[in-house]
Design a protein around this motif. Structure first.
Motif, PDB file in Angstrom:
ATOM      1  N   ASP A  48       0.307   4.248   1.209  1.00  0.00           N
ATOM      2  CA  ASP A  48       0.162   4.692   2.833  1.00  0.00           C
ATOM      3  C   ASP A  48       1.355   4.084   3.526  1.00  0.00           C
TER       4      ASP A  48
ATOM      5  N   ARG B  10      -9.414  -0.245  -3.341  1.00  0.00           N
ATOM      6  CA  ARG B  10      -9.404   1.343  -4.281  1.00  0.00           C
ATOM      7  C   ARG B  10      -7.970   1.211  -4.834  1.00  0.00           C
TER       8      ARG B  10
ATOM      9  N   GLY C 172      -4.731   1.406  -4.251  1.00  0.00           N
ATOM     10  CA  GLY C 172      -4.015   2.227  -3.689  1.00  0.00           C
ATOM     11  C   GLY C 172      -2.509   1.393  -3.205  1.00  0.00           C
ATOM     12  N   VAL C 173      -2.213   0.713  -4.351  1.00  0.00           N
ATOM     13  CA  VAL C 173      -0.726  -0.089  -4.321  1.00  0.00           C
ATOM     14  C   VAL C 173       0.294   0.196  -5.250  1.00  0.00           C
TER      15      VAL C 173
ATOM     16  N   TRP D  95      -9.030  -1.906   7.078  1.00  0.00           N
ATOM     17  CA  TRP D  95      -8.409  -0.725   6.519  1.00  0.00           C
ATOM     18  C   TRP D  95      -7.523  -1.071   5.290  1.00  0.00           C
ATOM     19  N   LEU D  96      -6.821  -2.135   5.427  1.00  0.00           N
ATOM     20  CA  LEU D  96      -5.798  -2.473   4.488  1.00  0.00           C
ATOM     21  C   LEU D  96      -6.580  -3.027   3.258  1.00  0.00           C
TER      22      LEU D  96
ATOM     23  N   LEU E 159       0.927  -1.066  -0.110  1.00  0.00           N
ATOM     24  CA  LEU E 159      -0.068  -0.024   0.004  1.00  0.00           C
ATOM     25  C   LEU E 159       0.758   1.217  -0.076  1.00  0.00           C
TER      26      LEU E 159
ATOM     27  N   ASP F 185      -9.565  -2.081   2.373  1.00  0.00           N
ATOM     28  CA  ASP F 185     -10.388  -1.198   1.506  1.00  0.00           C
ATOM     29  C   ASP F 185      -9.215  -0.393   0.622  1.00  0.00           C
ATOM     30  N   ALA F 186      -7.982  -0.222   0.989  1.00  0.00           N
ATOM     31  CA  ALA F 186      -7.042   0.357   0.188  1.00  0.00           C
ATOM     32  C   ALA F 186      -6.543  -0.469  -1.124  1.00  0.00           C
TER      33      ALA F 186
ATOM     34  N   LEU G 224      -5.315   8.715   8.364  1.00  0.00           N
ATOM     35  CA  LEU G 224      -5.308   8.286   6.855  1.00  0.00           C
ATOM     36  C   LEU G 224      -6.506   7.480   6.418  1.00  0.00           C
ATOM     37  N   ARG G 225      -7.169   7.794   5.497  1.00  0.00           N
ATOM     38  CA  ARG G 225      -8.164   7.151   4.898  1.00  0.00           C
ATOM     39  C   ARG G 225      -9.320   6.725   6.144  1.00  0.00           C
TER      40      ARG G 225
END
Length: 269
Positions: A17, A160, A162-163, A153-154, A15, A156-157, A123-124
């Motif tokens: 983030d 999206r 987001g990696v 949380w992981l 991720l 969801d990212a 974050l997020r």
């Protein structure tokens, strides 16, 4: 459907983030002092449960394996699930460690630290405010087979997209500071020919390092001289105010990363 059905050949992914912010201890010795970080709108608090040690950047290799599993599953049209299954020997091979008995025991200890680390971050965040979670909600091992439950949380990212993909030689980097810097460089420089730059005081704050600033600068200079970051070149400059600036950019002469495209819909910046 879980990520157990994904073929074992995976591209390492993480991720974005987790590549930009101080979520893990960079020390090989146990860290019990919590991380309390704030920069702009970003707040991060990380601590071990019941004053235990927090997860290290080497423990995060397990998360890279799990995230890579889920990304591969998603690309095959399988819905992202918090549950990831696989063998301990598969994890060790993926992160470039020999499947010796002591490695299995260290892997169990790393899983315990991931489970016991408490994270709260803006974050997020949801409408309810900052989110709190552990890196692993639960884990179980039976006869060498792992069953992990990741925080939402992981997931969801990952959903999206987001990696970013990582150079597999990241796992061979031995220093915590060196690993942290590679992840940050990979996140911000990407494949931009001009790369990216941070002034060192800003980078020092972003690292949440416990070392004094002169020691931080020394480590930056050491890594520039060592030139060990896969696929990237570092150099130190000064700005118009004579403040030291670390500039980093892709280096095609290293013939390593980045070669494959980043994940869909992620800005490689």
């Amino acid at each position: 459907m879980s990520a157990r059905q994904v073929p074992p050949v995976l591209s390492p992914c993480l991720l974005i983030d987790l590549m930009s912010w101080p979520f893990f201890s960079l020390s090989k010795s146990p860290r019990h002092v919590p991380v309390s970080f704030a920069m702009g709108r970003v707040t991060i608090q990380v601590s071990g449960r019941d004053d235990g040690p927090m997860a290290t950047i080497w423990d995060a290799d397990i998360l890279i394996w799990a995230v890579s599993r889920l990304v591969a599953a998603r690309r095959r049209g399988i819905p992202v699930s918090p549950r990831v299954q696989g063998s301990m020997s598969e994890v060790l091979r993926f992160i470039g460690r020999d499947p010796a008995a002591i490695r299995y025991e260290r892997l169990r200890t790393a899983l315990d630290r991931l489970h016991g680390t408490q994270v709260t971050t803006s974050l997020r965040q949801t409408r309810d405010g900052a989110q709190g979670f552990s890196w692993l909600i639960a884990w179980q091992e039976r006869r060498g087979e792992l069953d992990l439950i990741l925080p939402q949380w992981l997931c969801d990212a990952i959903g999206r997209r987001g990696v970013l993909t990582l150079d597999p030689r990241y796992f061979a980097l031995t220093g915590g500071f060196e690993r942290w810097l590679y992840l940050l460089v990979r996140r911000h420089a990407g494949r931009q020919s001009d790369g990216w730059a941070f002034d060192l005081p800003h980078l020092y704050r972003k690292s949440a390092s416990r070392s004094p600033y002169p020691r931080f600068v020394f480590e930056i200079r050491r890594l520039i001289a060592a030139d060990t970051l896969p696929g990237y070149r570092l150099r130190l400059e000064t700005d118009s105010s004579n403040v030291p600036v670390l500039r980093f950019s892709p280096d095609p002469s290293k013939d390593t990363y980045p070669q494959e495209p980043v994940d869909n819909n992620v800005e490689d910046s």
